[in-house]
Design a protein around this motif. Structure first.
Motif, PDB file in Angstrom:
ATOM      1  N   UNK A   8      -3.660  30.430  43.405  1.00  0.00           N
ATOM      2  CA  UNK A   8      -3.921  30.424  44.844  1.00  0.00           C
ATOM      3  C   UNK A   8      -3.580  29.417  45.787  1.00  0.00           C
ATOM      4  N   UNK A   9      -3.463  28.108  45.060  1.00  0.00           N
ATOM      5  CA  UNK A   9      -3.232  26.889  45.915  1.00  0.00           C
ATOM      6  C   UNK A   9      -1.755  26.461  45.686  1.00  0.00           C
ATOM      7  N   UNK A  10      -0.993  27.566  45.369  1.00  0.00           N
ATOM      8  CA  UNK A  10       0.356  27.080  44.910  1.00  0.00           C
ATOM      9  C   UNK A  10       1.423  27.322  46.181  1.00  0.00           C
ATOM     10  N   UNK A  11       1.008  27.411  47.419  1.00  0.00           N
ATOM     11  CA  UNK A  11       1.717  27.417  48.579  1.00  0.00           C
ATOM     12  C   UNK A  11       2.926  26.485  48.653  1.00  0.00           C
ATOM     13  N   UNK A  12       2.487  25.196  48.392  1.00  0.00           N
ATOM     14  CA  UNK A  12       3.254  24.184  48.631  1.00  0.00           C
ATOM     15  C   UNK A  12       4.359  24.260  47.369  1.00  0.00           C
ATOM     16  N   UNK A  13       3.893  24.569  46.031  1.00  0.00           N
ATOM     17  CA  UNK A  13       4.770  24.758  45.172  1.00  0.00           C
ATOM     18  C   UNK A  13       5.908  25.688  45.349  1.00  0.00           C
ATOM     19  N   UNK A  14       5.368  26.642  46.054  1.00  0.00           N
ATOM     20  CA  UNK A  14       6.417  27.860  46.263  1.00  0.00           C
ATOM     21  C   UNK A  14       7.339  27.654  47.047  1.00  0.00           C
ATOM     22  N   UNK A  15       6.917  26.725  48.281  1.00  0.00           N
ATOM     23  CA  UNK A  15       7.916  26.187  49.106  1.00  0.00           C
ATOM     24  C   UNK A  15       8.873  25.130  48.648  1.00  0.00           C
ATOM     25  N   UNK A  16       8.404  24.267  47.722  1.00  0.00           N
ATOM     26  CA  UNK A  16       9.202  23.455  46.937  1.00  0.00           C
ATOM     27  C   UNK A  16      10.201  24.144  45.922  1.00  0.00           C
ATOM     28  N   UNK A  17       9.691  25.520  45.583  1.00  0.00           N
ATOM     29  CA  UNK A  17      10.818  26.036  44.688  1.00  0.00           C
ATOM     30  C   UNK A  17      11.948  26.485  45.486  1.00  0.00           C
ATOM     31  N   UNK A  18      11.514  26.828  46.758  1.00  0.00           N
ATOM     32  CA  UNK A  18      12.961  27.204  47.593  1.00  0.00           C
ATOM     33  C   UNK A  18      13.709  26.100  47.860  1.00  0.00           C
ATOM     34  N   UNK A  19      13.202  24.805  48.099  1.00  0.00           N
ATOM     35  CA  UNK A  19      13.948  23.930  48.511  1.00  0.00           C
ATOM     36  C   UNK A  19      14.911  23.206  47.446  1.00  0.00           C
ATOM     37  N   UNK A  20      14.329  23.295  46.100  1.00  0.00           N
ATOM     38  CA  UNK A  20      14.894  22.901  44.738  1.00  0.00           C
ATOM     39  C   UNK A  20      15.969  23.702  44.569  1.00  0.00           C
ATOM     40  N   UNK A  21      15.981  25.334  44.742  1.00  0.00           N
ATOM     41  CA  UNK A  21      16.957  25.987  44.620  1.00  0.00           C
ATOM     42  C   UNK A  21      18.050  25.646  45.415  1.00  0.00           C
TER      43      UNK A  21
ATOM     44  N   UNK B 237      19.236  34.955  47.288  1.00  0.00           N
ATOM     45  CA  UNK B 237      18.032  35.415  46.975  1.00  0.00           C
ATOM     46  C   UNK B 237      17.052  34.451  48.081  1.00  0.00           C
ATOM     47  N   UNK B 238      17.296  33.309  48.100  1.00  0.00           N
ATOM     48  CA  UNK B 238      16.274  32.507  49.022  1.00  0.00           C
ATOM     49  C   UNK B 238      16.538  33.261  50.524  1.00  0.00           C
ATOM     50  N   UNK B 239      17.896  33.307  50.854  1.00  0.00           N
ATOM     51  CA  UNK B 239      18.088  33.885  52.434  1.00  0.00           C
ATOM     52  C   UNK B 239      17.251  35.160  52.509  1.00  0.00           C
ATOM     53  N   UNK B 240      17.276  36.268  51.423  1.00  0.00           N
ATOM     54  CA  UNK B 240      16.518  37.303  51.696  1.00  0.00           C
ATOM     55  C   UNK B 240      15.066  37.375  51.197  1.00  0.00           C
ATOM     56  N   UNK B 241      14.552  36.134  51.053  1.00  0.00           N
ATOM     57  CA  UNK B 241      13.292  36.150  50.236  1.00  0.00           C
ATOM     58  C   UNK B 241      12.183  36.888  51.144  1.00  0.00           C
ATOM     59  N   UNK B 242      12.294  36.718  52.472  1.00  0.00           N
ATOM     60  CA  UNK B 242      11.123  37.537  53.417  1.00  0.00           C
ATOM     61  C   UNK B 242      11.161  39.165  53.013  1.00  0.00           C
ATOM     62  N   UNK B 243      12.002  39.513  52.496  1.00  0.00           N
ATOM     63  CA  UNK B 243      11.961  41.085  52.161  1.00  0.00           C
ATOM     64  C   UNK B 243      10.921  41.298  50.986  1.00  0.00           C
ATOM     65  N   UNK B 244      10.486  40.279  50.191  1.00  0.00           N
ATOM     66  CA  UNK B 244       9.641  40.591  49.085  1.00  0.00           C
ATOM     67  C   UNK B 244       8.403  39.713  49.128  1.00  0.00           C
ATOM     68  N   UNK B 245       7.634  39.956  48.449  1.00  0.00           N
ATOM     69  CA  UNK B 245       6.239  39.334  48.496  1.00  0.00           C
ATOM     70  C   UNK B 245       6.568  37.854  48.111  1.00  0.00           C
ATOM     71  N   UNK B 246       5.863  37.049  48.626  1.00  0.00           N
ATOM     72  CA  UNK B 246       6.122  35.664  48.438  1.00  0.00           C
ATOM     73  C   UNK B 246       6.155  35.338  46.704  1.00  0.00           C
ATOM     74  N   UNK B 247       4.911  35.627  46.104  1.00  0.00           N
ATOM     75  CA  UNK B 247       4.736  35.214  44.716  1.00  0.00           C
ATOM     76  C   UNK B 247       5.856  35.966  43.928  1.00  0.00           C
ATOM     77  N   UNK B 248       6.531  36.987  44.409  1.00  0.00           N
ATOM     78  CA  UNK B 248       7.452  37.850  43.614  1.00  0.00           C
ATOM     79  C   UNK B 248       8.627  37.053  43.776  1.00  0.00           C
ATOM     80  N   UNK B 249       8.980  36.748  45.133  1.00  0.00           N
ATOM     81  CA  UNK B 249      10.322  36.060  45.157  1.00  0.00           C
ATOM     82  C   UNK B 249      10.351  34.528  44.444  1.00  0.00           C
ATOM     83  N   UNK B 250       8.989  34.080  44.629  1.00  0.00           N
ATOM     84  CA  UNK B 250       9.095  32.832  43.904  1.00  0.00           C
ATOM     85  C   UNK B 250       9.161  32.769  42.224  1.00  0.00           C
TER      86      UNK B 250
END
Lengths: 658, 147
Positions: free
Chosen positions: A32-45, A112-125
């Motif tokens: 539930x509180x993983x929002x920040x972690x999910x954002x960091x996944x994107x930048x680390x990719x 995948x990062x570029x198109x991530x808005x097409x998928x649910x956030x957790x799924x993309x993560x």
């Protein structure tokens, strides 16, 4: 001293650290509180992409600057090499080509990062997490077993050992990158499948998301294989275009699996059935491309292209392969087995024919797998060595591909779920007789006359007629022709074209090996070939004996062909450079064997009808695959999905608050 | 029978046929298209079968390559450098990397008189590359050199 290569190595290490971290946040940051972690996944990719690209750029720089203190550069380049081959030499050997593999992997991840808005956030993560985990495996393989930045200090050689002359060619500049785009691209559907299994989200949406990725990867793989075949044809100097070589098989197996996957995904998306089968294919396709990497890079098999015999690399890839396959299959067994579709279909339905298609493709895959791996198994069991001949593969592929062609030809008339006989009737009542006449007519022109060739031509004609008829019907009814439909049709016509090309060129070619002295004249089919003489020519890094042949086709104007026998200066290696007069309907191909004394040469003369159709058909197939991705459907979907995705997020948020 | 069961039955039958057909065909085809590899020692000792398609290999003996002046026919001797040698006859174009001292593989039939009639001569496209089949022989040779 130039420290760049060390920075390259550090860059690789940074990419590996980011991959590890992104794998953790991608797979673990879904609470539930993983929002920040999910954002960091994107930048680390994105970071993995940047660091891998920097490492690759440094390697290319070392090649361009002739930095022979780097072992890999010293082994694969030479100061005499033209600049464009210096760049492409970066992926001419094992270490550099694997670095390219990693760069391409990170490119797919960025996509995948570029198109991530097409998928649910957790799924993309999760998808990004899985891809990072795979990339971590690749990066540590490069770092620990295949470091391209190893130095030769202080024993720096004055000049490099040169790139293998076979690889000094336009084909090598483009063939490996395209092939890797395909190989690695299959990691994306794999990651989607695993993420879907992890989330227990095995609905039609998953397959819809996966389709564009699969298509693009498949198209790249198709082009890569076709390019490789074309390269072998003009560069190896003996006129063959497919050898059932283990390395060719290594790329053909994931292609067969991906072809099955494309079709199975279509059924899962449109009809909601074949779900667990589709998952299995997505896992299999990527596993087979890893198996391909293992075959090419471990040197377990006898092959033209085996990079090097290195047990350490082989066992690393094998362990990685075991982890990927074992892990994903365990997950599949736990989650995927229970997926049952409640949708029924009848015998005369598109679903059933897709099933036939899948069975044929999987059987073909089994044949190639068996033919490729049996020699290893045999050696392990008995200690003696065997090889499996080309006839083994042909014996299966001729009937299997004919059966596949028959199935393809009925696609336009079949409906989902069930088809009335009245709808199918024209395919048998009008199209089939037309095709039979066509096949029969061509039989009249072929020499030798073979039933299998007539059958192949007939079935290919059948595909063309039924597909053309369907287009005509749509045009007349002024109904829409979406890009996905056009893509499918073009791909199927491409398949028909390849079938014709393979059938004709492998049976109707004229091949002659002759002893010829200057002044000699010989016949090649209906053309007259005269050997005028030899002369010495010089290239940038080779000297060559160049033959001059005048070919006079019956009723045509004469032209000259100049095949070469080259000696590359750095290694002293000898290379045959064939001379080809290419044509849409036929190629005339001359290559030199060895000098026989008294000015005479062994000369290989080929007349190859329709050989280009084999590759042009592949080109059409790839084009069809890419066209389908550009379909409006996927774009319109985005708008609809945005709403959907928002909904999912809101409901998730709602669950948390309660 | 209800339609779902009927479909399942067809499906099961179809799969069963496909699988068993493939397996049977694979076995038969493999039987016919397997090419066993024999080192020179086996060829000389008569272990290798005659008049059957096989593979053999060895190093091309220096000075043994004899060309027929009128055609593309060529004869050469393959050796394991440990005493076993046999003669190969071939008609056609030899690969670029065919040269004396090079390890090569020949595919063809061993005749009753001990002559190997090759249909194909294979040499690999990298001079550092040793066909795995010849690794045993080459290893043998190196050990010999060390001692």
């Amino acid at each position: 001293m130039n420290m760049l290569p060390e920075f390259g190595q550090i860059s690789l290490a940074c990419a590996a650290c980011l991959a590890l971290a992104a794998a953790v946040t991608g797979l673990g940051g879904n609470g539930a509180r993983g929002e920040l972690l999910r954002r960091s996944t994107v930048s680390m990719v994105v970071g993995q992409f940047v660091f891998s690209t920097v490492a690759f750029a440094i390697l290319v720089t070392a090649f361009v600057n002739d930095d022979f203190s780097v072992e890999y550069v010293a082994n694969n380049s030479n100061s005499l090499l033209p600049w464009y081959y210096k760049i492409s030499a970066a992926w001419g050997g094992h270490e550099g080509s694997f670095l390219l593999w990693i760069v391409i992997m990170t490119l797919w991840m960025v996509a995948v990062v570029v198109r991530r808005q097409n998928y649910p956030q957790r799924f993309a993560n999760r998808v990004l997490g899985i891809l990072s985990l795979l990339n971590l495996g690749f990066l540590s393989f490069a770092f620990f077993t295949s470091n391209p930045f190893t130095r030769l200090i202080p024993m720096t050689p004055a000049d490099g050992a040169d790139l293998n002359p076979l690889l000094q060619d336009f084909g090598l500049i483009v063939h490996p990158p395209l092939l890797y785009v395909g190989y690695v691209g299959l990691a994306v559907p794999f990651a989607f499948a695993v993420a879907a299994l992890l989330e227990n989200r095995l609905d039609a949406a998953w397959s819809r998301w996966s389709r564009p990725w699969t298509n693009v990867a498949w198209a790249a793989l198709t082009l890569g294989i076709a390019l490789g075949s074309w390269w072998a044809y003009y560069e190896l100097g003996w006129g063959g275009w497919w050898f059932w070589d283990p390395v060719e098989n290594a790329s053909f197996m994931p292609w067969l699996a991906a072809t099955a996957l494309i079709h199975s995904l279509a059924v899962t998306e449109k009809r909601g059935t074949f779900k667990s089968w589709t998952l299995l294919l997505a896992i299999a396709a990527f596993s087979l491309s890893l198996l391909g990497a293992f075959i090419v890079r471990s040197g377990v098999l006898t092959s033209v292209h085996a990079f090097a015999v290195d047990p350490e690399r082989g066992s690393y890839i094998l362990a990685f392969l075991a982890l990927v396959v074992g892990g994903s299959l365990t997950l599949y067994a736990l989650r995927g087995g229970g997926v049952r579709a409640a949708v029924g279909y009848q015998l005369m339905s598109r679903e059933f024919f897709m099933l036939i298609n899948n069975v044929i493709l999987v059987v073909s895959l089994a044949v190639v797998l068996w033919g490729t791996l049996a020699p290893i198994g045999y050696e392990v069991l008995t200690g003696s060595r065997i090889s499996i001949g080309v006839p083994f593969f042909n014996m299966f592929f001729v009937p299997l591909m004919l059966a596949l062609a028959a199935a393809v030809s009925l696609v336009p008339v079949l409906n989902w779920k069930r088809t009335r006989w009245a709808a199918i009737k024209p395919a048998f009542a009008y199209a089939l007789p037309l095709a039979v006449v066509g096949g029969g007519l061509t039989l009249y022109f072929t020499e030798p006359r073979l039933v299998m060739v007539a059958l192949a031509l007939m079935l290919a004609a059948w595909i063309v007629v039924t597909h053309a008829n369907d287009i005509w019907k749509r045009v007349r009814a002024r109904s829409s022709m979406p890009l996905s439909y056009a893509g499918m049709t073009i791909a199927h016509l491409g398949f028909a074209m390849s079938v014709i090309g393979v059938a004709v060129t492998s049976t109707q070619s004229i091949e002659a090996d002759r002893r010829m002295a200057p002044g000699d004249q010989t016949e090649l089919g209906t053309a007259a070939v005269q050997f005028v003489g030899m002369q010495q020519v010089r290239g940038p890094n080779y000297v060559a004996d160049q033959g001059n042949f005048i070919v006079t086709p019956a009723g045509g104007s004469p032209y000259s062909l100049k095949p070469e026998k080259r000696r590359y200066l750095a290694r002293g290696s000898i290379m045959t450079e064939a001379a080809i007069n290419p044509g849409f309907m036929s190629d005339t191909y001359i290559s030199l064997g060895e000098p026989l004394g008294d000015g005479a040469w062994a000369v290989r003369l080929h007349f190859k009808p329709l050989v280009r159709w084999v590759w042009l058909g592949c080109l059409l197939m790839a084009l069809g695959g890419v066209m389908a991705v550009a379909d409006k459907r996927y774009r319109r979907l985005r708008a609809r999905q945005d709403a959907q995705v928002r909904e999912v997020h809101e409901s998730a948020a709602g669950q948390v608050s309660t | 029978m209800n339609p779902v069961r009927k479909r399942r039955l067809y499906l099961a039958l179809f799969l069963l046929l496909a699988v068993s057909g493939t397996t049977a065909a694979l076995m038969v085809a493999l039987e016919q298209n397997i090419n066993m590899f024999f080192p020179p020692a086996d060829v000389v000792a008569g272990v290798a079968p005659t008049e059957t398609p096989i593979r053999a290999g060895g190093m091309v003996l220096e000075g043994s390559v004899v060309r027929d002046p009128g055609s593309l026919g060529v004869e050469f001797v393959l050796t394991d450098r440990a005493g076993a040698e046999f003669t190969v006859a071939f008609e056609g174009i030899l690969p670029d990397l065919f040269r004396e001292g090079q390890g090569i593989i020949v595919q063809g039939e061993l005749k009753e008189d001990g002559l190997f009639a090759a249909r194909e001569v294979l040499a690999k496209h990298d001079e550092n590359y040793m066909p795995p089949e010849l690794m045993d022989i080459a290893g043998h040779q190196n050990q010999g050199a060390d001692s």
